[in-house]
Design a protein around this motif. Sequence first.
Motif, PDB file in Angstrom:
ATOM      1  N   ASP A 153       0.903  -1.350   0.068  1.00 25.21           N
ATOM      2  CA  ASP A 153       0.079   0.104  -0.014  1.00 25.21           C
ATOM      3  C   ASP A 153       0.776   1.474  -0.008  1.00 25.21           C
ATOM      4  O   ASP A 153       0.548   2.397  -0.446  1.00 25.21           O
ATOM      5  CB  ASP A 153      -0.893   0.148   0.977  1.00 25.21           C
ATOM      6  CG  ASP A 153      -0.322  -0.062   2.636  1.00 25.21           C
ATOM      7  OD1 ASP A 153       0.727  -0.458   2.673  1.00 25.21           O
ATOM      8  OD2 ASP A 153      -1.122   0.394   3.511  1.00 25.21           O
ATOM      9  N   TYR A 207      -3.587   7.356   6.046  1.00 21.10           N
ATOM     10  CA  TYR A 207      -2.685   7.490   7.216  1.00 21.10           C
ATOM     11  C   TYR A 207      -3.678   7.093   8.329  1.00 21.10           C
ATOM     12  O   TYR A 207      -4.594   6.977   8.460  1.00 21.10           O
ATOM     13  CB  TYR A 207      -1.996   8.791   7.282  1.00 21.10           C
ATOM     14  CG  TYR A 207      -1.182   9.191   6.297  1.00 21.10           C
ATOM     15  CD1 TYR A 207       0.064   8.915   6.453  1.00 21.10           C
ATOM     16  CD2 TYR A 207      -1.860  10.199   5.158  1.00 21.10           C
ATOM     17  CE1 TYR A 207       1.094   9.649   5.226  1.00 21.10           C
ATOM     18  CE2 TYR A 207      -0.993  10.725   4.297  1.00 21.10           C
ATOM     19  CZ  TYR A 207       0.440  10.312   4.305  1.00 21.10           C
ATOM     20  OH  TYR A 207       1.228  10.759   3.390  1.00 21.10           O
ATOM     21  N   ASP A 236       0.999   2.555  -3.545  1.00 21.46           N
ATOM     22  CA  ASP A 236      -0.068   3.524  -3.800  1.00 21.46           C
ATOM     23  C   ASP A 236       0.156   4.993  -3.214  1.00 21.46           C
ATOM     24  O   ASP A 236      -0.192   5.703  -3.977  1.00 21.46           O
ATOM     25  CB  ASP A 236      -1.474   2.850  -3.013  1.00 21.46           C
ATOM     26  CG  ASP A 236      -1.725   1.371  -3.385  1.00 21.46           C
ATOM     27  OD1 ASP A 236      -1.311   1.216  -4.420  1.00 21.46           O
ATOM     28  OD2 ASP A 236      -2.473   0.841  -2.561  1.00 21.46           O
ATOM     29  N   LYS A 237       0.653   5.264  -1.933  1.00 22.72           N
ATOM     30  CA  LYS A 237       0.828   6.294  -1.579  1.00 22.72           C
ATOM     31  C   LYS A 237       1.694   7.410  -2.711  1.00 22.72           C
ATOM     32  O   LYS A 237       1.263   8.272  -3.121  1.00 22.72           O
ATOM     33  CB  LYS A 237       1.610   6.417  -0.133  1.00 22.72           C
ATOM     34  CG  LYS A 237       2.198   7.631   0.107  1.00 22.72           C
ATOM     35  CD  LYS A 237       2.753   7.593   1.391  1.00 22.72           C
ATOM     36  CE  LYS A 237       3.908   8.585   1.762  1.00 22.72           C
ATOM     37  NZ  LYS A 237       3.511   9.900   1.670  1.00 22.72           N
ATOM     38  N   TYR A 258      -4.864   6.015  -0.418  1.00 28.35           N
ATOM     39  CA  TYR A 258      -3.973   5.820   0.757  1.00 28.35           C
ATOM     40  C   TYR A 258      -4.466   6.450   1.967  1.00 28.35           C
ATOM     41  O   TYR A 258      -4.776   7.628   1.985  1.00 28.35           O
ATOM     42  CB  TYR A 258      -2.740   5.970   0.329  1.00 28.35           C
ATOM     43  CG  TYR A 258      -1.617   5.670   1.503  1.00 28.35           C
ATOM     44  CD1 TYR A 258      -1.025   4.446   1.785  1.00 28.35           C
ATOM     45  CD2 TYR A 258      -1.091   6.708   2.633  1.00 28.35           C
ATOM     46  CE1 TYR A 258      -0.325   3.975   2.785  1.00 28.35           C
ATOM     47  CE2 TYR A 258      -0.406   6.175   3.731  1.00 28.35           C
ATOM     48  CZ  TYR A 258       0.185   4.875   3.689  1.00 28.35           C
ATOM     49  OH  TYR A 258       0.896   4.711   4.509  1.00 28.35           O
ATOM     50  N   THR A 316      -8.276   4.392  -6.387  1.00 30.38           N
ATOM     51  CA  THR A 316      -7.055   3.933  -5.495  1.00 30.38           C
ATOM     52  C   THR A 316      -7.091   4.893  -4.217  1.00 30.38           C
ATOM     53  O   THR A 316      -7.141   6.301  -4.564  1.00 30.38           O
ATOM     54  CB  THR A 316      -5.871   3.748  -6.145  1.00 30.38           C
ATOM     55  OG1 THR A 316      -4.644   3.187  -5.371  1.00 30.38           O
ATOM     56  CG2 THR A 316      -5.207   4.827  -6.663  1.00 30.38           C
TER      57      THR A 316
END
Length: 321
Positions: free
Chosen positions: A181, A279, A184-185, A277, A275
């Motif tokens: 992942d 935190y 992705d960020k 991301y 998509t």
Amino acid sequence: MEWQNRFTKLELGSKDPLPELMVSDLNSWNLLSVTGEDQKSYLQGQLTCDLVALDPQESTLGAHCDAKGKVLSIFRCFKHNDGYALFHHASTTASSLTEIKKYSVFSKVELDISSDITLGVLGKNADNFIDSITSTRGNVRTVENGSAIKVEDNRWILVVDRNSIATTLDKMSSAIFVEDDIWDKFDIESGIPRIVEGNQNTQIPQAFNLQAIHGISFSKGCYTGQETVARAKYRGTNKRSMSIVKGHIEIASDLPLELERSVGENWRSVGTIFTHYRYTDGLAMGLIVLPNNLEQDTKFRLANQPSSIWQIVDLPYEIEE
């Protein structure tokens, strides 16, 4: 210890510093392998990018479209072993392979899903690490039993033969092993589009900004869907573009994130974030295709979390038609 068990989720807050060297198992991604005498000419007639002009030490983004110009897959293409490799999201692997093989019976070309493992190497020491395991300095390099492909500064795709993966990981003792992942960020921040299972055959390549990031050649000649793609450029018929959006996700979820936009005192559905991301503190960002006439300060919210307000943020590149 199975090599996959080395990788764990990186619990990252929005203000936390990143590890200096990370290695990610890109198990959400696959490679399509293209070999054979006609590999270049066959792909040239299928893809939006120009492989004839592609330097072997460079990679390129590109798309494969249907006959109506709608995108079936988006990928990064590069030379690998004795052919080309197309790096793209695993959720579209089976359908992408079926579509791109449709006319291969007429050419000397073989297309298959590669058994190679793909790793992401990223962090501020990534370039130095890749330099330490390679003898050349191009953006596509040969490594022991594989290839290293530069995506951007300090971010690489490392393609490794399955039988060599454990040995390769043993050389990375200074790295933090993280799930994919984190990839992705970085893709989201860089505005790099992708096609996943839910957004195939929905948009033309320009809606994913491929013309702005060198993923479309308008001078290479014919390829599948080329007439529609060219018309969108020269007649200005494309009305959509990909945006980076950010906001808060109150409850983490893998479900599609439906976005609504403010219209006066009402809210209307505007599309799906394909998509994202998130935190650990709830701040999130994602990629979505929106009408390209929306104001930069348009307010958005998640359909299932209406208190979560989102907004468009600047892309790291200029969009050109």
